[in-house]
Design a protein around this motif. Structure first.
Motif, short mmCIF file in Angstrom:
data_model
loop_
_atom_site.label_atom_id
_atom_site.label_comp_id
_atom_site.label_asym_id
_atom_site.label_seq_id
_atom_site.Cartn_x
_atom_site.Cartn_y
_atom_site.Cartn_z
N HIS A 228 -3.88 6.01 -10.71
CA HIS A 228 -2.99 4.98 -11.49
C HIS A 228 -3.93 4.70 -12.67
O HIS A 228 -3.32 4.41 -13.79
N ASP B 101 -7.26 4.96 -0.61
CA ASP B 101 -7.05 3.81 -1.94
C ASP B 101 -7.77 4.35 -3.09
O ASP B 101 -7.29 4.14 -4.26
N ARG C 248 0.81 -1.16 0.07
CA ARG C 248 0.01 0.09 -0.15
C ARG C 248 0.88 1.39 -0.04
O ARG C 248 0.39 2.41 -0.60
N ASP D 195 -6.46 4.68 -6.53
CA ASP D 195 -6.61 4.09 -8.00
C ASP D 195 -7.14 4.70 -8.91
O ASP D 195 -7.02 4.59 -10.16
N ARG E 107 2.02 2.06 -3.54
CA ARG E 107 1.18 2.25 -4.28
C ARG E 107 0.87 3.92 -4.17
O ARG E 107 0.69 4.74 -5.15
#
Length: 409
Positions: free
Chosen positions: A384, A377, A336, A381, A339
């Protein structure tokens, strides 16, 4: 005693929300609306076997409390103790053939290093039990003079029956209290006590053990609970906002401390909220010093684990839950972190104003850090998959994660 250096907390646009948090004393949520200065006392370590993951989880929870308050533009007055003289510490020093003061100093220094690495905000007052003794002695004398304490073979005990509010922190029945008292440092079976639950305030000097001049109390050393009471009352006064610690402190430590303070001052309650963090397990058993099943922050750091990943592993569990530390928990946190760092390293991204409010809302709702992580998150997402055109978004996300979650990206 000095604490550790403070990491800078970035300022965010707008203002945070008042904290609604579960209090053991009420059995449900309470909304905390402190004045300009929020006051919190968190019980510190007994300095041996520092800093294990159970410690880290507890201090992470109360670091979040501070960050929520700071985001509301309040100041925070945070006090923490160090129980640098107590039976478990003396027993460990004897077992390992160490001077007890050297052991305490070594482990306290290691704790400071770990707290710095994890970006835990330091207390304004970090006070050891030994340095608090001059303030503890007159408090015990006052309790004795008020008829709330009595002597037994030179030791001084507090009478729990002197406090009409006794039991209103933990809400346990007498049988459960007696069992936990025996497990957690009490002596309910000692003959001569007025009530089996009565805790010791001042222990008369024992051969081969450290002791101090207690004035009319004689030479000895303080009991566990009165230590925190003396420190809290000196630096925070009564009815401060949060009394915090692990769930194993609700009884007897916080129950007894509340009674000491309430009888001493005639005021109620000692704290507006009694907040307790869950226990961390390893291999199916609670992580504890007595079992020796400990995962240490310092060892993980020596193994090359980024402290930010350790912090994310802690944040992935709600502070009140009991949970188990596993290799997978750490691996997930490391992934995590990678990312998130990759996402904020890009020059632009999706707008992040709404994300900041999501994190604020999650933390204000009983420190729901898993929900806060899930919100980040989702932004990551989107970054990305689709990117975005807001050149300020990655920087805002980085500052928000740092300010509110204590994770440096």
């Amino acid at each position: 005693m000095h604490a550790w250096p403070a990491s800078e907390v970035p300022a965010l646009p707008g203002q945070g929300r008042d904290l609604r948090i579960h209090s053991t004393a009420t059995g449900g949520p309470v909304t905390l609306s402190p004045g300009p200065v929020a006051r919190i006392y968190v019980c510190g370590i007994t300095p041996y076997d520092a800093t294990h993951m159970g410690h880290a989880a507890t201090y992470n929870a109360f670091d979040l409390v501070q960050r929520v308050w700071l985001d509301t533009k309040r100041q925070v007055h945070y006090v923490q103790n160090v129980t640098d003289v107590d039976d478990p510490l003396l027993e460990r020093a004897l077992r390992d053939d160490l001077d007890w003061t050297a052991l305490a100093e070594r482990e306290t220094a290691l704790f400071r290093e770990d707290m710095t690495a994890l970006r835990m905000l330091p207390p304004q007052h970090y006070v050891g039990a030994v340095e608090a003794i001059p303030g503890i002695v007159p408090i015990v004398e006052r309790l004795r003079e008020a008829g709330a304490a009595y002597e037994l073979d030179g030791d001084v005990y507090f009478s729990v029956e002197s406090d009409p509010h006794f039991g209103q922190v933990s809400h346990l029945d007498a049988a459960a209290m007696r069992l936990l008292s025996a497990e957690r440092g009490g002596d309910p079976d000692r003959p001569g006590k007025k009530n089996p639950l009565d805790p010791i305030l001042w222990m008369a000097a024992r051969p081969g053990e450290p002791s101090w001049d207690g004035g009319t109390l004689g030479h000895g050393r303080p009991g566990w609970h009165i230590e925190c009471v003396a420190i809290a009352l000196e630096h925070l006064g009564m009815t401060f906002d949060v009394q915090g610690g692990g769930s194993d402190l609700a009884f007897p430590h916080h129950e007894m401390g509340a009674s000491h303070a309430q009888v001493l001052t005639g005021e109620f309650p000692m704290a507006r909220a009694y907040v307790h963090a869950g226990m961390v397990a390893l291999d199916g058993e609670k992580m504890s010093k007595s079992k020796g099943n400990l995962v240490f922050v310092s060892q993980l750091r020596r193994d090359g684990v980024d402290p930010a990943a350790i912090r994310l592993a802690l944040l992935d569990h709600h502070y009140r839950s009991d949970w188990e530390w596993t290799d997978q928990v750490l691996q997930d946190a490391v992934a995590r972190l990678g990312r998130w760092r990759a996402a904020v390293s890009r020059p632009d991204g999706p707008a992040a104003d709404a994300l900041v409010e999501e994190i604020r809302a999650a933390l204000a709702a009983d420190l729901d850090s898993p929900a806060a992580l899930a919100a980040v998150d989702r932004w990551v997402d989107r970054q990305h998959r689709h990117g975005g055109t807001d050149t300020g978004a990655p920087g805002l996300v980085s500052r928000a994660v740092d300010a509110l979650l204590g994770v440096a990206l």
